[in-house]
Write a protein that holds these residues in place. Structure first.
Motif, PDB file in Angstrom:
ATOM      1  N   GLY A  72       0.812  -1.208   0.000  1.00  0.00           N
ATOM      2  CA  GLY A  72       0.000   0.000   0.000  1.00  0.00           C
ATOM      3  C   GLY A  72       0.846   1.260   0.000  1.00  0.00           C
ATOM      4  O   GLY A  72       0.541   2.226  -0.701  1.00  0.00           O
ATOM      5  N   LYS A  73       1.928   1.256   0.765  1.00  0.00           N
ATOM      6  CA  LYS A  73       2.820   2.410   0.797  1.00  0.00           C
ATOM      7  C   LYS A  73       3.508   2.606  -0.550  1.00  0.00           C
ATOM      8  O   LYS A  73       3.692   3.737  -1.005  1.00  0.00           O
ATOM      9  N   LEU A  74       3.902   1.512  -1.185  1.00  0.00           N
ATOM     10  CA  LEU A  74       4.541   1.619  -2.499  1.00  0.00           C
ATOM     11  C   LEU A  74       3.592   2.229  -3.520  1.00  0.00           C
ATOM     12  O   LEU A  74       3.996   3.064  -4.336  1.00  0.00           O
ATOM     13  N   LEU A  75       2.336   1.840  -3.469  1.00  0.00           N
ATOM     14  CA  LEU A  75       1.359   2.350  -4.429  1.00  0.00           C
ATOM     15  C   LEU A  75       1.042   3.823  -4.204  1.00  0.00           C
ATOM     16  O   LEU A  75       0.465   4.470  -5.076  1.00  0.00           O
ATOM     17  N   LEU A  76       1.429   4.353  -3.058  1.00  0.00           N
ATOM     18  CA  LEU A  76       1.241   5.770  -2.771  1.00  0.00           C
ATOM     19  C   LEU A  76       2.493   6.593  -3.082  1.00  0.00           C
ATOM     20  O   LEU A  76       2.480   7.815  -2.934  1.00  0.00           O
ATOM     21  N   ASP A  77       3.567   5.914  -3.506  1.00  0.00           N
ATOM     22  CA  ASP A  77       4.832   6.601  -3.785  1.00  0.00           C
ATOM     23  C   ASP A  77       5.367   6.108  -5.122  1.00  0.00           C
ATOM     24  O   ASP A  77       6.080   5.092  -5.178  1.00  0.00           O
ATOM     25  N   PRO A  78       5.038   6.782  -6.241  1.00  0.00           N
ATOM     26  CA  PRO A  78       5.447   6.312  -7.571  1.00  0.00           C
ATOM     27  C   PRO A  78       6.951   6.072  -7.714  1.00  0.00           C
ATOM     28  O   PRO A  78       7.370   5.112  -8.366  1.00  0.00           O
ATOM     29  N   GLY A  79       7.764   6.925  -7.101  1.00  0.00           N
ATOM     30  CA  GLY A  79       9.207   6.768  -7.204  1.00  0.00           C
ATOM     31  C   GLY A  79       9.696   5.479  -6.568  1.00  0.00           C
ATOM     32  O   GLY A  79      10.478   4.721  -7.161  1.00  0.00           O
ATOM     33  N   LYS A  80       9.237   5.210  -5.337  1.00  0.00           N
ATOM     34  CA  LYS A  80       9.636   3.981  -4.652  1.00  0.00           C
ATOM     35  C   LYS A  80       9.053   2.751  -5.336  1.00  0.00           C
ATOM     36  O   LYS A  80       9.689   1.689  -5.371  1.00  0.00           O
ATOM     37  N   LEU A  81       7.849   2.888  -5.876  1.00  0.00           N
ATOM     38  CA  LEU A  81       7.235   1.764  -6.588  1.00  0.00           C
ATOM     39  C   LEU A  81       8.062   1.403  -7.817  1.00  0.00           C
ATOM     40  O   LEU A  81       8.337   0.223  -8.077  1.00  0.00           O
ATOM     41  N   LYS A  82       8.467   2.403  -8.572  1.00  0.00           N
ATOM     42  CA  LYS A  82       9.281   2.168  -9.767  1.00  0.00           C
ATOM     43  C   LYS A  82      10.578   1.466  -9.406  1.00  0.00           C
ATOM     44  O   LYS A  82      10.986   0.500 -10.060  1.00  0.00           O
ATOM     45  N   GLU A  83      11.240   1.939  -8.358  1.00  0.00           N
ATOM     46  CA  GLU A  83      12.505   1.326  -7.944  1.00  0.00           C
ATOM     47  C   GLU A  83      12.305  -0.104  -7.443  1.00  0.00           C
ATOM     48  O   GLU A  83      13.133  -0.988  -7.698  1.00  0.00           O
ATOM     49  N   SER A  84      11.192  -0.355  -6.759  1.00  0.00           N
ATOM     50  CA  SER A  84      10.904  -1.695  -6.258  1.00  0.00           C
ATOM     51  C   SER A  84      10.684  -2.674  -7.409  1.00  0.00           C
ATOM     52  O   SER A  84      11.170  -3.804  -7.383  1.00  0.00           O
ATOM     53  N   VAL A  85       9.943  -2.242  -8.440  1.00  0.00           N
ATOM     54  CA  VAL A  85       9.719  -3.105  -9.604  1.00  0.00           C
ATOM     55  C   VAL A  85      11.033  -3.360 -10.323  1.00  0.00           C
ATOM     56  O   VAL A  85      11.326  -4.488 -10.731  1.00  0.00           O
ATOM     57  N   ARG A  86      11.860  -2.331 -10.466  1.00  0.00           N
ATOM     58  CA  ARG A  86      13.141  -2.474 -11.143  1.00  0.00           C
ATOM     59  C   ARG A  86      14.041  -3.498 -10.421  1.00  0.00           C
ATOM     60  O   ARG A  86      14.637  -4.375 -11.043  1.00  0.00           O
ATOM     61  N   GLN A  87      14.115  -3.365  -9.103  1.00  0.00           N
ATOM     62  CA  GLN A  87      14.988  -4.242  -8.328  1.00  0.00           C
ATOM     63  C   GLN A  87      14.526  -5.701  -8.340  1.00  0.00           C
ATOM     64  O   GLN A  87      15.339  -6.620  -8.213  1.00  0.00           O
ATOM     65  N   ASN A  88      13.219  -5.913  -8.510  1.00  0.00           N
ATOM     66  CA  ASN A  88      12.669  -7.278  -8.448  1.00  0.00           C
ATOM     67  C   ASN A  88      12.274  -7.829  -9.817  1.00  0.00           C
ATOM     68  O   ASN A  88      11.684  -8.900  -9.885  1.00  0.00           O
ATOM     69  N   TRP A  89      12.572  -7.110 -10.880  1.00  0.00           N
ATOM     70  CA  TRP A  89      12.170  -7.552 -12.219  1.00  0.00           C
ATOM     71  C   TRP A  89      12.751  -8.918 -12.566  1.00  0.00           C
ATOM     72  O   TRP A  89      12.035  -9.815 -13.019  1.00  0.00           O
ATOM     73  N   GLU A  90      14.035  -9.095 -12.371  1.00  0.00           N
ATOM     74  CA  GLU A  90      14.694 -10.345 -12.756  1.00  0.00           C
ATOM     75  C   GLU A  90      14.108 -11.529 -12.002  1.00  0.00           C
ATOM     76  O   GLU A  90      13.876 -12.592 -12.572  1.00  0.00           O
ATOM     77  N   LYS A  91      13.833 -11.351 -10.721  1.00  0.00           N
ATOM     78  CA  LYS A  91      13.357 -12.460  -9.888  1.00  0.00           C
ATOM     79  C   LYS A  91      11.856 -12.689 -10.007  1.00  0.00           C
ATOM     80  O   LYS A  91      11.402 -13.846 -10.014  1.00  0.00           O
TER      81      LYS A  91
END
Length: 239
Positions: A125-144
């Motif tokens: 929920g917090k990630l969905l309220l913060d586009p910048g952190k959400l983008k970085e989270s998706v980037r970091q977990n894309w491979e896995k």
């Protein structure tokens, strides 16, 4: 406090709506969201559910015009899990949207909401309220979490033109709808009584009547006694 009714004796106490929703199957949950979306007839004149394999990350699409994806539209991603949504649950869905819009399978939606039968967890929920952190989270977990899960036909590494598209993508379109918000809006549709039952709500427990008639009640009580007297065939009116 409420007093039990004859209906409760016959059928038992009603199951709270939040608990009942959590018993829905995945298909029922998608249908529930489709029904919910029909309450926005002015905003969404056309609603379509894309169920089953090959939906390319679209569950319930709400179109602002009858031309479908050619006009602004919004997506409601339905998730029916045994737990509140976690970051790992939303990463792959976001990856699908980015991949398939990059391939121009459909246009980027105006908004993209996660609708989960057990709500969205705190971290997601917090990630969905913060586009910048959400983008970085998706980037970091894309491979896995995304690379091998977006499509069964091939792996999708975040490289080259896709990476360039990812970097420019507007992550502010992502959000969520709470379970209580969804149920409250569903109550305005014609489908609600079928899903949850109708009838009158439980009757509140009444306060005991006072021992003395209040001054403002005297005229009403006098008229009531007169009516009873006329009904019984006598005349109870004062001389």
């Amino acid at each position: 406090m409420h007093s039990p009714s004859a209906g409760h004796v016959y059928a038992g106490l009603p199951i709270p709506k939040v608990s009942r929703v959590q018993l829905f199957s995945s298909d029922e949950w998608e249908r529930f969201i489709e029904e919910w979306a029909t309450s926005f007839k002015q905003e969404y004149p056309m609603v379509r559910r894309f169920a089953g394999a090959g939906d390319m990350g679209i569950d319930v699409a709400c179109f602002t015009q009858a031309v479908g994806f050619a006009a602004p539209w919004e997506n409601f991603q339905c998730k029916r899990y045994d737990n509140p949504l976690r970051p790992s649950d939303i990463h792959v869905e976001i990856g699908k949207l980015i991949y398939y819009t990059w391939r121009k399978e459909y246009s980027v939606p105006r908004k993209y909401y996660f609708a989960a039968s057990r709500d969205v967890g705190t971290t997601a929920g917090k990630l969905l309220l913060d586009p910048g952190k959400l983008k970085e989270s998706v980037r970091q977990n894309w491979e896995k979490q995304c690379c091998a899960e977006i499509t069964s036909k091939a792996k999708v590494p975040l490289t080259g033109e896709l990476l360039e598209y990812f970097e420019k993508f507007d992550f502010s379109i992502f959000g969520s709808m709470s379970l209580l918000e969804l149920i409250a809006r569903h109550e305005t549709t014609t489908y609600h009584a079928v899903r949850f039952g109708g009838g009158l709500p439980p009757r509140p427990i009444c306060d005991p009547p006072p021992n003395e008639i209040a001054t403002h009640e005297a005229r009403y009580v006098r008229q009531l006694l007169d009516a009873y007297g006329e009904s019984a065939g006598g005349d109870q009116r004062r001389p």
